[in-house]
Motif scaffolding. Structure first.
Motif, mmCIF file in Angstrom:
data_model
loop_
_atom_site.group_PDB
_atom_site.id
_atom_site.type_symbol
_atom_site.label_atom_id
_atom_site.label_comp_id
_atom_site.label_asym_id
_atom_site.label_seq_id
_atom_site.Cartn_x
_atom_site.Cartn_y
_atom_site.Cartn_z
ATOM 1 N N ILE A 226 0.837 -1.205 0.000
ATOM 2 C CA ILE A 226 0.000 0.000 0.000
ATOM 3 C C ILE A 226 0.870 1.253 0.000
ATOM 4 N N TYR A 227 1.878 1.253 0.850
ATOM 5 C CA TYR A 227 2.760 2.417 0.951
ATOM 6 C C TYR A 227 3.508 2.664 -0.358
ATOM 7 N N MET A 228 4.088 1.619 -0.912
ATOM 8 C CA MET A 228 4.903 1.781 -2.118
ATOM 9 C C MET A 228 4.059 2.203 -3.315
ATOM 10 N N VAL A 229 2.898 1.605 -3.485
ATOM 11 C CA VAL A 229 2.043 1.943 -4.626
ATOM 12 C C VAL A 229 1.593 3.394 -4.548
ATOM 13 N N ILE A 230 1.119 3.811 -3.374
ATOM 14 C CA ILE A 230 0.653 5.198 -3.227
ATOM 15 C C ILE A 230 1.805 6.176 -3.371
ATOM 16 N N THR A 231 2.955 5.864 -2.777
ATOM 17 C CA THR A 231 4.101 6.775 -2.824
ATOM 18 C C THR A 231 4.571 7.040 -4.240
ATOM 19 N N PHE A 232 4.599 6.010 -5.077
ATOM 20 C CA PHE A 232 5.167 6.172 -6.410
ATOM 21 C C PHE A 232 4.122 6.350 -7.518
ATOM 22 N N ALA A 233 2.863 6.065 -7.215
ATOM 23 C CA ALA A 233 1.843 6.148 -8.270
ATOM 24 C C ALA A 233 0.884 7.320 -8.103
ATOM 25 N N LEU A 234 0.747 7.858 -6.901
ATOM 26 C CA LEU A 234 -0.230 8.919 -6.666
ATOM 27 C C LEU A 234 0.228 10.238 -7.277
ATOM 28 N N TYR A 235 -0.653 10.869 -8.018
ATOM 29 C CA TYR A 235 -0.361 12.166 -8.637
ATOM 30 C C TYR A 235 -0.536 13.266 -7.592
ATOM 31 N N VAL A 236 0.482 14.125 -7.448
ATOM 32 C CA VAL A 236 0.450 15.214 -6.476
ATOM 33 C C VAL A 236 0.296 16.534 -7.217
ATOM 34 N N PRO A 237 -0.856 17.194 -7.073
ATOM 35 C CA PRO A 237 -1.074 18.470 -7.767
ATOM 36 C C PRO A 237 -0.453 19.638 -7.000
ATOM 37 N N LYS A 250 -0.370 35.367 5.166
ATOM 38 C CA LYS A 250 0.117 35.362 3.795
ATOM 39 C C LYS A 250 -0.044 33.959 3.225
ATOM 40 N N ARG A 251 -0.469 33.880 1.987
ATOM 41 C CA ARG A 251 -0.717 32.591 1.352
ATOM 42 C C ARG A 251 0.400 32.276 0.357
ATOM 43 N N TYR A 252 0.849 30.998 0.414
ATOM 44 C CA TYR A 252 1.915 30.531 -0.461
ATOM 45 C C TYR A 252 1.399 29.369 -1.303
ATOM 46 N N THR A 253 1.958 29.224 -2.494
ATOM 47 C CA THR A 253 1.592 28.127 -3.386
ATOM 48 C C THR A 253 2.837 27.319 -3.732
ATOM 49 N N VAL A 254 2.699 25.989 -3.702
ATOM 50 C CA VAL A 254 3.794 25.087 -4.035
ATOM 51 C C VAL A 254 3.450 24.405 -5.358
ATOM 52 N N LYS A 255 4.311 24.544 -6.349
ATOM 53 C CA LYS A 255 4.092 23.950 -7.664
ATOM 54 C C LYS A 255 4.559 22.491 -7.673
ATOM 55 N N CYS A 256 3.670 21.601 -8.056
ATOM 56 C CA CYS A 256 4.021 20.174 -8.117
ATOM 57 C C CYS A 256 3.649 19.598 -9.478
ATOM 58 N N LEU A 262 10.218 12.208 -4.176
ATOM 59 C CA LEU A 262 10.611 11.899 -2.803
ATOM 60 C C LEU A 262 11.266 13.088 -2.105
ATOM 61 N N GLY A 263 11.073 14.285 -2.651
ATOM 62 C CA GLY A 263 11.585 15.489 -2.019
ATOM 63 C C GLY A 263 10.561 16.084 -1.070
ATOM 64 N N PRO A 264 10.905 17.161 -0.359
ATOM 65 C CA PRO A 264 9.991 17.746 0.626
ATOM 66 C C PRO A 264 8.705 18.312 0.039
ATOM 67 N N ALA A 265 8.763 18.885 -1.158
ATOM 68 C CA ALA A 265 7.637 19.674 -1.663
ATOM 69 C C ALA A 265 6.474 18.840 -2.173
ATOM 70 N N CYS A 266 6.739 17.793 -2.920
ATOM 71 C CA CYS A 266 5.687 17.155 -3.711
ATOM 72 C C CYS A 266 5.568 15.653 -3.482
ATOM 73 N N ASN A 310 8.913 28.267 -1.346
ATOM 74 C CA ASN A 310 7.700 28.378 -0.527
ATOM 75 C C ASN A 310 7.502 27.200 0.412
ATOM 76 N N TRP A 311 7.877 25.984 -0.023
ATOM 77 C CA TRP A 311 7.612 24.816 0.804
ATOM 78 C C TRP A 311 8.380 24.824 2.112
ATOM 79 N N CYS A 312 9.444 25.643 2.209
ATOM 80 C CA CYS A 312 10.201 25.726 3.465
ATOM 81 C C CYS A 312 9.316 26.181 4.624
ATOM 82 N N ARG A 313 8.323 26.994 4.343
ATOM 83 C CA ARG A 313 7.435 27.524 5.379
ATOM 84 C C ARG A 313 6.196 26.658 5.603
ATOM 85 N N ALA A 314 6.064 25.609 4.818
ATOM 86 C CA ALA A 314 4.851 24.787 4.860
ATOM 87 C C ALA A 314 4.876 23.803 6.026
#
Length: 499
Positions: A226-237, A250-256, A262-266, A310-314
């Protein structure tokens, strides 16, 4: 664990919980002989006054030998938590790794889960009534969830802030005890439901211990899949979040717009938590803020760089849902070590099973990490991280077993045993800062002038002319040693915090 304070026994409990379905057998050396029958001659006087000799049979229960390694390993884990939470700020090398990699702090959570598994195997060796066992498992899970939310959800601000209370719009639903609750519930429930499939005697062969408990391993494999399939197959918008400060919100947006990142942002781990819990209910101070991309003070904490992404503040939840599913594998490996303890009677047989498995796990983790296939990452609870920390737990556990239970060097580890026997008490009072918060409640003139502050400044920092060294010594002596002594006294008095 991501600062446990921001984040609740009697001998034989798991790191923070106790399985008392068979309280007489938990953390106890399995014995082949259950009881001894002794015939005695008892002179009695009959009604008629004649003296007769009557045979009586007394059933004598043998004294079981407690496996002291379990308590010592549990105590070691609590000590590590206190050390890294309170001294990690002064020594970044023992604090959590900002992202990929593994430091001393990153061993604490999987060590907890490993010992949970070991203790479950011993506690559930015999289940007189399955329905009662399931009720106790469910009740204990709810208790863990309650204490976890209370201590780490934001309600308690100990030890520095004397206020309490939490905005329900910001409450943190996940945490250390919540993750332990999930792993405990799944692993203990599978162990209980497969009671009738449990063998009394293993078939010959090195792998028989694995086939005998195939359902436990199947559960671990399902969690891994379950973990591996979701981690590598799930689309992150793309996603956004708000940060409030003195100047407003203040509002920030993270582009994915990607998958398998496997990085912090997406990464999918963070995406699942944002969708399930909501971005406002996640941990607000993730360790990735100490990355070079976020601060010039790296690897220490510091102000954000002007060009920080931006993701540094998330926010990010290090004990989130998907990563907790992966953590079930840690509990599965721990319960395997417990099964070995139950079925193999000789020290050499046990150590052969334990050490070989520990080394194999370490090799797999190192290969995955250094080939960049799956980096070791505590925040994502990656598979390589599971293997590396579980392998390390197995090797340390085996080392303790040799020193304490085989060679009999128990005295040097007594303070760890004492802490392990009262793990829940020390976790709440020391790791969560509740005792220090109580002491800080008695201050002179202002809330900064407390006994704890005076001890830190005048007995440790000023004497050593170093805040870093003073902090480390304060943690070692005023916290770890202090609670070791308290736990020893409580043990002598037979007092334990039973969850």
């Amino acid at each position: 664990m991501e600062d446990a304070r921001r984040v609740g026994q009697r001998p034989g409990e798991t790191p923070l919980i106790k399985d008392d379905h068979d309280s007489k057998s938990e953390d106890v050396e399995p014995t082949a002989k259950e009881e001894t029958v002794i015939t005695v001659l008892n002179p009695r006087s009959s009604v008629s006054g004649e003296n007769k000799v009557v045979e009586e049979q007394l059933v004598v229960k043998p004294k079981t030998k407690r496996v002291a390694t379990l308590d010592a390993f549990r105590g070691l884990t609590i000590v590590l938590m206190i050390l890294v939470d309170d001294a990690g700020g002064a020594y970044s090398k023992i604090d959590h790794s900002p992202w990929n990699g593994c430091t001393l702090a990153d061993f604490v959570m999987p060590f907890f889960l490993f010992i949970v598994g070991v203790a479950i195997a011993l506690a559930l060796k015999k289940i007189p009534k399955m329905s009662a066992a399931i009720r106790k498992i469910a009740l204990r899970t709810l208790k863990l969830l309650f204490w976890g939310i209370l201590l780490q959800g934001g309600y308690s601000h100990a030890p520095d802030n004397l206020s309490y209370g939490v905005d329900m719009k910001q409450i943190r639903w996940c945490g250390i005890l919540q993750r332990i609750a999930l792993v405990y519930f799944v692993v203990a429930l599978v162990e209980t439901l497969t009671t009738k499939r449990r063998p009394t005697v293993l078939e010959p062969g090195h792998l028989s211990i694995f086939t005998a408990y195939q359902w436990q391993w199947i559960t671990g494999f399902i969690a891994f899949t379950i973990y591996m399939v979701i981690t590598f197959a799930l689309y992150v918008p793309d996603w956004s979040f708000s940060v409030s400060d003195d100047d407003g919100s203040k509002r920030y947006t993270v582009k994915c717009g990607m998958r398998g990142h496997l990085g912090p942002a997406c990464n999918a781990v963070g995406y699942v938590d944002r969708q399930v819990w909501g971005v406002n209910h996640l941990y607000a101070y993730p360790v990735w803020q100490r990355l070079k991309a976020c601060t010039l003070s790296a690897p220490n904490s510091g102000p954000f760089r002007e060009d920080a992404p931006n993701w540094c503040r998330a926010p990010f939840e290090p004990e989130g849902l998907l990563s907790s599913i992966s953590a079930i594998v840690s509990g599965t490996i721990g319960i395997h070590y417990g099964h070995v303890l139950v079925h193999f009677k000789g020290h050499a047989e046990r150590l052969k099973q334990w050490v070989s498995m520990g080394l194999c796990l370490l090799v797999v983790a190192i290969i995955l990490h250094f080939t960049d296939a799956i980096p070791i990452n505590k925040q994502l609870y990656s598979f390589s991280y599971v293997c590396f920390t579980a392998g390390a737990a197995g090797i340390v556990f085996s080392g303790f077993y040799i020193l304490i239970d085989v060679w009999g060097f128990r005295t040097p580890f007594l303070f760890l045993e004492w802490i392990g026997m009262n793990a829940m008490l020390v976790f709440v009072m020391a790791a969560q800062g509740i005792f220090e918060g109580f002491i800080n409640g008695w201050y002179y003139k202002n809330s900064d002038n407390t006994l704890v502050y005076w001890i830190q400044k005048h007995i440790f920092n000023d004497v050593w002319h170093s805040e870093r060294v003073g902090t480390l010594l304060y943690v070692i002596f005023a916290q770890i040693t202090f609670w070791g002594v308290v736990s020893g006294i409580l043990h002598k008095l037979g007092i334990y915090w039973k969850l």
